[in-house]
Design a protein around this motif. Structure first.
Motif, PDB file in Angstrom:
ATOM      1  N   THR A  21       1.607   4.231  -3.541  1.00  0.00           N
ATOM      2  CA  THR A  21       1.437   5.676  -3.569  1.00  0.00           C
ATOM      3  C   THR A  21       2.700   6.408  -4.023  1.00  0.00           C
ATOM      4  OG1 THR A  21       2.080   5.842  -1.235  1.00  0.00           O
ATOM      5  CG2 THR A  21      -0.263   5.534  -1.724  1.00  0.00           C
ATOM      6  N   ARG A  22       3.860   5.728  -4.002  1.00  0.00           N
ATOM      7  CA  ARG A  22       5.118   6.377  -4.385  1.00  0.00           C
ATOM      8  C   ARG A  22       5.545   6.048  -5.809  1.00  0.00           C
ATOM      9  NH1 ARG A  22       8.570   8.351  -0.491  1.00  0.00           N
ATOM     10  NH2 ARG A  22       9.333   9.401  -2.376  1.00  0.00           N
ATOM     11  N   ARG A  59       0.822  -1.211   0.000  1.00  0.00           N
ATOM     12  CA  ARG A  59       0.000   0.000   0.000  1.00  0.00           C
ATOM     13  C   ARG A  59       0.856   1.262   0.000  1.00  0.00           C
ATOM     14  NH1 ARG A  59      -3.019  -3.163   3.786  1.00  0.00           N
ATOM     15  NH2 ARG A  59      -1.907  -2.138   5.493  1.00  0.00           N
ATOM     16  N   HIS A  60       1.999   1.209   0.700  1.00  0.00           N
ATOM     17  CA  HIS A  60       2.841   2.401   0.760  1.00  0.00           C
ATOM     18  C   HIS A  60       3.494   2.697  -0.591  1.00  0.00           C
ATOM     19  CE1 HIS A  60       5.774   5.326   2.160  1.00  0.00           C
ATOM     20  NE2 HIS A  60       6.747   4.562   1.628  1.00  0.00           N
TER      21      HIS A  60
END
Length: 503
Positions: A457-458, A453-454
């Motif tokens: 986003t990047r 999930r992290h």
């Protein structure tokens, strides 16, 4: 007169030495002066009566008790010995009238043997242990009757004994004639009486009766109706294969990066090149651009030679001016090849001093040369983000692949690298990057969901490749030996990397 002389004026011969020793032993150590007196006493004694003897029998008459044993004659006086007549006793010597003289030596009584020990009584059982009443001596086995012969002559049903058959020799004397032999086949043919046997016609085969059709029952599968059907192709795998087969427009450079070591950068570089090469068939290369002794050359490609990037840089000026097939043939002398020939390998230099020669200008020249000969170039970057070769590869890369494992330190290092790229003006490369999470152990980690999930986003996409036991040993990587699940996951991940460039 002296005892050493005779009556005729000559000296007397001394007694033999053996006689003196014998007398001393017989008299029990007494002196020679008592010898004559003892001798006279012994001569006056009457010899002992002879011991009774057992008469010779004709057989064993029993054992008689021993009554005695004759004394050894070797210790007695010899009857044939007499003192010499010329020997005279010294007149000065006179026997003491009070001395009666020792009694004559008598032989020791006969040695009697010990009485024969009586035989021990037969063994008797201890009265405290009576014999068991249940035990009885087995009766002696009676002699078996003689076995009847297994063959008996069958009696004549008519009650008469069979007459003996006369021998052939007796028949010869009476005019025996042998039976007439049968006529041969050839003689019968000559007379026209021979007819060969005609084989009978073969019997017709037995046709089994038709079986009664079995009625279908609910819940029962008929074996005759089961048909094999090919598994339906995975639509996602078909789409990924199609993406990798498309044209890419221009040669593409894929940079696999993470400043932290041990996050599967080398493994991802090798498997990325192997996956793309297995689909495209040619034009794929893996380059080890690590400035501190990279291991890509050890884990990928067959070591046909020991040439590395250092040898290519030395001859770079002569190779850059070549074109076409001549360039390919000369560049092939510095490359290694995979076992299945799906991709090539440009190994890094093992000497750390060579890293000083990989400046920004040299790295650009090598990348330009590799783009002229290959369609996809996968680069394994080092861990030093400040080195010229690392920055040069990032500036020339078409696709950034951020490699990591489900650990916080590895994820933090990858996140920090993305921030650094934004600071140096390469934010677009960071935003379009693909995060590749490699599972070092079987099973799914609890941190993996948070990392997916992290990094979603990047970066542009997140791909996950599972654990494979063939990669755990750290030895040479063979793509065909991977499990089917691992190969399918890498096929989807490689399609995600090259999808923006496919036409």
């Amino acid at each position: 007169m002296d005892g050493s002389e005779t009556g005729w004026g000559r000296q007397g011969e001394p007694a033999p030495r053996w006689r003196a020793l014998l007398d001393r032993a017989r008299l029990g150590g007494r002196g020679a002066e008592h010898t004559d007196a003892d001798r006279r006493v012994e001569e006056s004694q009457v010899p002992p009566p002879e011991l009774p003897r057992r008469g010779a029998g004709t057989g064993w008459t029993g054992r008689a008790a021993a009554v005695g044993r004759a004394a050894d004659g070797s210790y007695g006086t010899e009857p044939g010995y007499r003192a010499e007549a010329t020997f005279r006793v010294d007149p000065a010597f006179r026997a003491d009238p009070r001395y009666d003289g020792e009694p004559a030596y008598r032989a020791e009584p006969a040695y009697r043997t010990d009485p024969e020990p009586a035989a021990e009584p037969s063994w008797r059982p201890d009265p405290s242990y009576p014999p068991e009443p249940s035990w009885r001596a087995e009766p002696s086995y009676a002699a078996e009757p003689p076995a009847e012969p297994s063959w008996r002559a069958e009696p004549d049903p008519r009650g008469r004994a069979e007459a003996p058959v006369e021998s052939r020799y007796s028949l010869l004397d009476g005019g025996y004639r042998p039976a007439t032999p049968p006529e041969s086949r050839y003689a019968l043919l000559d007379r026209g009486r021979y007819r060969p046997e005609i084989p009978s016609a073969p019997e017709p085969p037995v046709v089994p009766a038709p079986r009664r059709p079995v009625e279908a029952r609910p819940g029962r599968v008929d074996a005759g109706r089961v048909r094999w059907r090919a598994p339906e192709p995975d639509a996602e795998l078909e789409r990924a294969t199609g993406v990798l087969r498309r044209e890419l427009g221009t040669p593409r450079v894929l940079a696999f990066a993470n400043p932290k070591g041990g996050v599967h950068k080398t493994t991802a570089t090798v498997l990325g090149a192997a996956t793309v090469g297995s689909v495209r068939g040619r034009g794929v290369l893996a380059w080890d651009d690590n400035e501190l002794r990279g291991t890509l050359g050890l884990r990928a490609g067959s070591a046909r030679h020991a040439r590395t990037i250092r040898h290519l840089v030395q001859d770079l000026a002569q190779i850059e001016i070549l074109e076409g097939d001549t360039l390919l043939s000369h560049l092939d002398d510095y490359l290694r090849h995979a076992s299945d020939g799906s991709y090539d390998v440009l190994a890094g230099e093992e000497s750390p001093r060579f890293a000083q020669r990989l400046d920004q200008f040299t790295v650009k020249r090598v990348l330009e040369l590799l783009r002229r000969t290959h369609e996809v170039v996968c680069v394994d970057t080092g861990n030093n983000v400040e080195s010229p070769n690392w920055r040069t590869v990032m500036q020339a890369a078409d696709q950034l692949v951020v490699t990591t494992v489900p650990r916080e330190d590895a994820a933090f290092s990858a996140d920090w690298m993305l921030d650094l790229l934004h600071e140096v003006g390469m934010g677009e490369l960071a935003d379009n990057a693909v995060t590749l999470i490699s599972c070092p152990t079987p099973g799914r980690s609890a941190l993996q969901d948070d990392l997916e999930r992290h990094f979603a986003t990047r970066t542009r996409a997140v791909a996950v490749v599972p654990y494979d036991p063939a990669l755990e040993t750290g030895s040479s990587i063979e793509y065909p030996q991977l499990q089917a699940e691992t190969r399918n996951a890498w096929l989807k991940a490689a399609a995600v990397m090259l999808e923006p460039f496919a036409r």
